[in-house]
Design a protein around this motif. Sequence first.
Motif, mmCIF file in Angstrom:
data_model
loop_
_atom_site.group_PDB
_atom_site.id
_atom_site.type_symbol
_atom_site.label_atom_id
_atom_site.label_comp_id
_atom_site.label_asym_id
_atom_site.label_seq_id
_atom_site.Cartn_x
_atom_site.Cartn_y
_atom_site.Cartn_z
ATOM 1 N N ASP A 13 -2.511 4.737 -3.770
ATOM 2 C CA ASP A 13 -3.768 3.839 -3.751
ATOM 3 C C ASP A 13 -4.478 4.616 -2.721
ATOM 4 O O ASP A 13 -5.454 3.492 -2.132
ATOM 5 N N TYR A 14 -4.479 5.921 -2.438
ATOM 6 C CA TYR A 14 -5.710 6.322 -1.465
ATOM 7 C C TYR A 14 -6.719 6.517 -1.696
ATOM 8 O O TYR A 14 -7.597 5.782 -0.977
ATOM 9 N N GLU A 33 -8.051 2.571 -1.145
ATOM 10 C CA GLU A 33 -7.469 2.066 0.347
ATOM 11 C C GLU A 33 -8.972 2.507 0.482
ATOM 12 O O GLU A 33 -10.033 2.069 1.240
ATOM 13 N N LYS A 34 -9.561 3.714 0.548
ATOM 14 C CA LYS A 34 -10.396 4.407 0.674
ATOM 15 C C LYS A 34 -11.277 4.108 0.181
ATOM 16 O O LYS A 34 -12.807 3.415 1.511
ATOM 17 N N GLU A 83 -11.271 -3.381 -6.373
ATOM 18 C CA GLU A 83 -9.719 -3.416 -6.711
ATOM 19 C C GLU A 83 -9.834 -5.274 -7.160
ATOM 20 O O GLU A 83 -8.607 -5.752 -6.978
ATOM 21 N N LYS A 90 -12.361 0.519 -0.156
ATOM 22 C CA LYS A 90 -11.925 -0.903 0.257
ATOM 23 C C LYS A 90 -12.761 -0.438 1.962
ATOM 24 O O LYS A 90 -13.495 -1.282 2.755
ATOM 25 N N ILE A 91 -12.146 0.408 2.720
ATOM 26 C CA ILE A 91 -13.041 0.786 3.588
ATOM 27 C C ILE A 91 -14.177 1.034 4.076
ATOM 28 O O ILE A 91 -14.912 0.820 4.856
ATOM 29 N N VAL A 136 0.780 -1.124 -0.091
ATOM 30 C CA VAL A 136 0.007 0.278 -0.439
ATOM 31 C C VAL A 136 0.892 1.058 0.605
ATOM 32 O O VAL A 136 1.724 1.120 1.002
#
Length: 398
Positions: A241-242, A245-246, A341, A248-249, A237
């Motif tokens: 990948d911001y 990643e957000k 992703e 996926k959160i 990461v």
Amino acid sequence: MMQALFKNIKGDRLIWAIVALLAILSFLPVYSASSNLAYKGGGSNTFTFFVKHFVHLVLGLSIMYGVHKIPYRYFKGLSLIMLPIVLVLLGVTLLQGTTIEGANASRWIQIPFVGMSFQTSTLASVVLMVFVARYMSKIRDSEITFRASIWSLWAPVFFVLLLILPANFSTAAIMFLMVLMLVFLGGYPIRYLAVIIGAGLLVLTMFVLVAKAFPDVMPNRVDTWISRIENFSNPEVTDADYQIEKAKIAIATGGIQGVGPGKSLQKNFLPQSSSDFIFAIIIEEYGLIGGFIIMGLYLWLLFRIVIVAQKADTVFGKLLVLGVGLPIVFQALINMAVAVELFPVTGQTLPLISSGGTSIWMTCLAIGIILSVSAKREEIKEQEIKEENPLEILSETI
């Protein structure tokens, strides 16, 4: 008035229902996700974005209604007229050289007098697919030669794609794949397709090398493509990948049932939360249940598109439905795959749900074309019934 409107609606009723459901279901996610746009715009009124989305949908449904009234045979000639216009629009769009934070974002042109922007590549996609469907239906019963198809088919295709490629690689790549799919379904020889794929890869390689050699011509776009692919293939990461990643959160937070309408937290941090990553916000607020409902609607639309194509009365009708219909579902699946992703970030919107006028309008244009083909089939069926029941024709005459 509503009764008269429903009476005038022709074509596959289930497609109308799917479009209506997607449009209705889009309001709450767009309204919720637009809060960060309102904040960044210096205001706090999210209702403005709600109204804007409503206007876009109303215009889109109006386009769909108007187009579905046009006999689909006319789209053959219209594609020949529109293709040069599209090439000019793409050229103007590319030459205007708009940049956003140093990156070439020449995808939109301003519509005079109304102060709205228009993404020309989405119009080009629909026109190009109609053009290819026309060509393949025209040569269906004749011997296909590679030399004849180069200028009549592939030259226009490559001109369009080359004008889109510098600013929007993902759209150009998807359009190329969709054209390949359509000509394959139309009976184009596989050995010729292999040559075209090779030529396409060669052109792309040369373009990347030229862009890297002369970076001032197209600032950062090729580097952006490469970095997205590298970030996707890299398990570590990084700051790049911001977005994902957000997303996926947001998906992990949603769980099965979601946190509830309007209660998303990641919409405040996730860029493009109302467009490119709206599927992540949908899952965060409505859970996997909401995500599967959205996915199910697109798969249902795919099923109805195949049914309409199978029942079309001409080869052109079959190829036309598949040509303009399959890219809608394909784009939706790519958008959802990016959010989880399974695919690199592409910038593709979720059709009929994401905010953005051009995407909604061109999706409705394509669906209107599908409904036009379906409406023609209904007319033929009604005529056959009347021929079997001459008393019905006599009663209508009296």
